[in-house]
Design an enzyme around this catalytic site. Sequence first.
Site, PDB file in Angstrom:
ATOM      1  N   SER A 556      -5.620   2.992  -2.426  1.00 55.12           N
ATOM      2  CA  SER A 556      -4.243   3.168  -2.869  1.00 55.12           C
ATOM      3  C   SER A 556      -3.546   1.821  -2.942  1.00 55.12           C
ATOM      4  O   SER A 556      -3.917   0.872  -2.227  1.00 55.12           O
ATOM      5  CB  SER A 556      -3.489   4.084  -1.892  1.00 55.12           C
ATOM      6  OG  SER A 556      -2.111   4.099  -2.168  1.00 55.12           O
ATOM      7  N   TYR A 569      -0.490   7.532   6.379  1.00 56.88           N
ATOM      8  CA  TYR A 569      -1.185   7.456   5.096  1.00 56.88           C
ATOM      9  C   TYR A 569      -1.544   6.016   4.745  1.00 56.88           C
ATOM     10  O   TYR A 569      -2.687   5.708   4.395  1.00 56.88           O
ATOM     11  CB  TYR A 569      -0.294   8.071   4.012  1.00 56.88           C
ATOM     12  CG  TYR A 569      -0.873   7.966   2.623  1.00 56.88           C
ATOM     13  CD1 TYR A 569      -1.843   8.859   2.187  1.00 56.88           C
ATOM     14  CD2 TYR A 569      -0.436   6.982   1.735  1.00 56.88           C
ATOM     15  CE1 TYR A 569      -2.373   8.774   0.911  1.00 56.88           C
ATOM     16  CE2 TYR A 569      -0.952   6.883   0.458  1.00 56.88           C
ATOM     17  CZ  TYR A 569      -1.928   7.781   0.047  1.00 56.88           C
ATOM     18  OH  TYR A 569      -2.453   7.688  -1.209  1.00 56.88           O
TER      19      TYR A 569
END
Length: 679
Positions: A556, A569
């Site tokens: 990400s 996350y």
Amino acid sequence: MATHPEAAALLARSHRLGSDPRNTNYAGGNASAKGVDHDPVTGGDVELMWVKGSGGDLGTLTGAGLAVLRLDRLRALVDVYPGVEREDEMVAAFDYCLHGKGGAAPSIDTAMHGLVDAPHVDHLHPDSGIALACAADGQELTAECFGDTVAWVPWRRPGFQLGLDIAAVKEANPRAIGVVLGGHGITAWGGTAEECERNSLHIIRTAEAFLAERGRPEPFGPVLDGYGALPEAERRERAAALAPYVRALASQDAPQVGHFTDTEVVLDFLARAEHPRLAALGTSCPDHFLRTKVRPLVLDLPPAAPLEQAVERLRELHAAYREEYAVYYARHAAPDSPAMRGADPAIVLVPGVGMFSFGRDKQTARVAGEFYVNAVNVMRGAEAVSRYAPIEEAEKFRIEYWALEEAKLQRMPQPRPLATRVALVTGAGSGIGRAVAHRLAAEGACVVVADLNGENAGKVAEELGGADRAVAVTVDVTDEEQIAAAFRAALLAFGGVDLVVNNAGISISKPLLETTARDWDLQHDIMARGSFLVSREAARVMIAQRLGGDIVYIASKNAVFAGPNNIAYSATKADQAHQVRLLAAELGEHGIRVNGVNPDGVVRGSGIFAGGWGAQRAAVYGVEEEKLGEFYARRTLLKREVLPEHVANAVFALTGGDLTHTTGLHVPVDAGVAAAFLR
């Protein structure tokens, strides 16, 4: 042209005959019909023949798969036939006999159908018929079985002369409804489509009954001590353990996709005393050994042998197989023979476990295995009533390295970039994973669709084309045994794994003080721990295969530049990003490349965003959830929204063959987030 009543009847008959494997093998045999149609040039009638074209399959034949020829011109070729030494030239002559656009390319068997004086002709490869055709005293057995209603034609390679031979035998035997072709199959004829089909089935079923009633009960001999089949669960676990090593052997000359078969037919054959002798004799029917090679590689150890011993023995046998194949080629090759295509086996037999078959794609590998099952059935039938006596090795070589067969191979389209590669994608039931699975399959890969939601995984596998293209597995990536089971499923379905995409994940968006230890553990268990476990299992398989491989992490933008309120996350994405670097360094010596993709703002089509992350992030940024994609796009340099397909494109770019010297790389797919530029 397929709307002509005779052509329509031919298609219906073909479908009925081709749908039953007792009648013929996949893509094997052909059928024809003759009739009168209108000639748009002369305005008169013209006699035509519709016949299955080259490369088609009877069971799935369509009008487009029929070649359409003028009978007057086809029969006139008899007058210019230059003889058996030059009969290959006649295939090109068929093009001058085509009616109109002609439909499909005529096959080598076109002469058989055109020269036999009957309105309808079937040429089939039934196991029962080939058993008689490959028996040492096949001619006598054919007469005993059928009397004068079915004649015998000695072995001759398919071609124009064989068509002349069959036509002459039919003319000399007015009571005959068909023939058994030595070493090959059967041909039947009739005045109508129904009569021809009835005659074909009569020959096949009568031969089946003859073999059953006259044959001895154990044609393959007694069961060898210790060679019986392992229990199913143990057998399939052993097969999965052997699969990457076997695939490595079958792929020495060119990468191959595998297929595993452990049917009772195969297991019983390998348990019996005569299987080494019969396997060494090889297959006989041309359709069989073109797919299976002249003979298989047979492991000569019982299933209880330690795995390491079995692997080492397979390597020894493989070296001997390659040497023997090279000698076989040199023994029979002529100056104008095509170059040797490769010396690896297409069929590997493991007593007590089953059969591995290989090909350029899953369908080819599966069909090769089906053909060897046909060959086992043929051997059983021949040994039951006589002795299995396939055509001579020199004749097999003439078929395998036939100039016409080589030309057919050269006409095949170039393989797609990921052909022969097997991909396993986690979290592939939706969103980015689904898009990645679709892109990899479109580029030629076989795909294992892995997802916690088995129903979603199954739907995606069906979208990709079913079992020859994709299989679904239900897997929780936090569970080591479930991951191992997923890889076992991949090994049994396709023979190995070459490309793994770590995509499974969840997203928890909370400020630090609201993030619980359970949130942290769950986020890390699924993505950091899960990616580690999947990559570890992938490395085990890839190292055993000795074919290199690719591992791709869907990380990400947050691994580099994190947004607010997502500590769990972003931290786990940073963990994944560093796994890429660590594994790239460790696995490079095995030819395994490890790279990452850093997406951002993938809202539309995303399972994660639809599962609550979208609402949480929209609340953080103070925008409406349905406009979150637009919000992310506005903050990028390109002002473009990122979709799952864009991430899939990056995965393909990393694995499609152009970046062969790239490992340890992270590719941003974020439409340009300057703060996330890698430094």
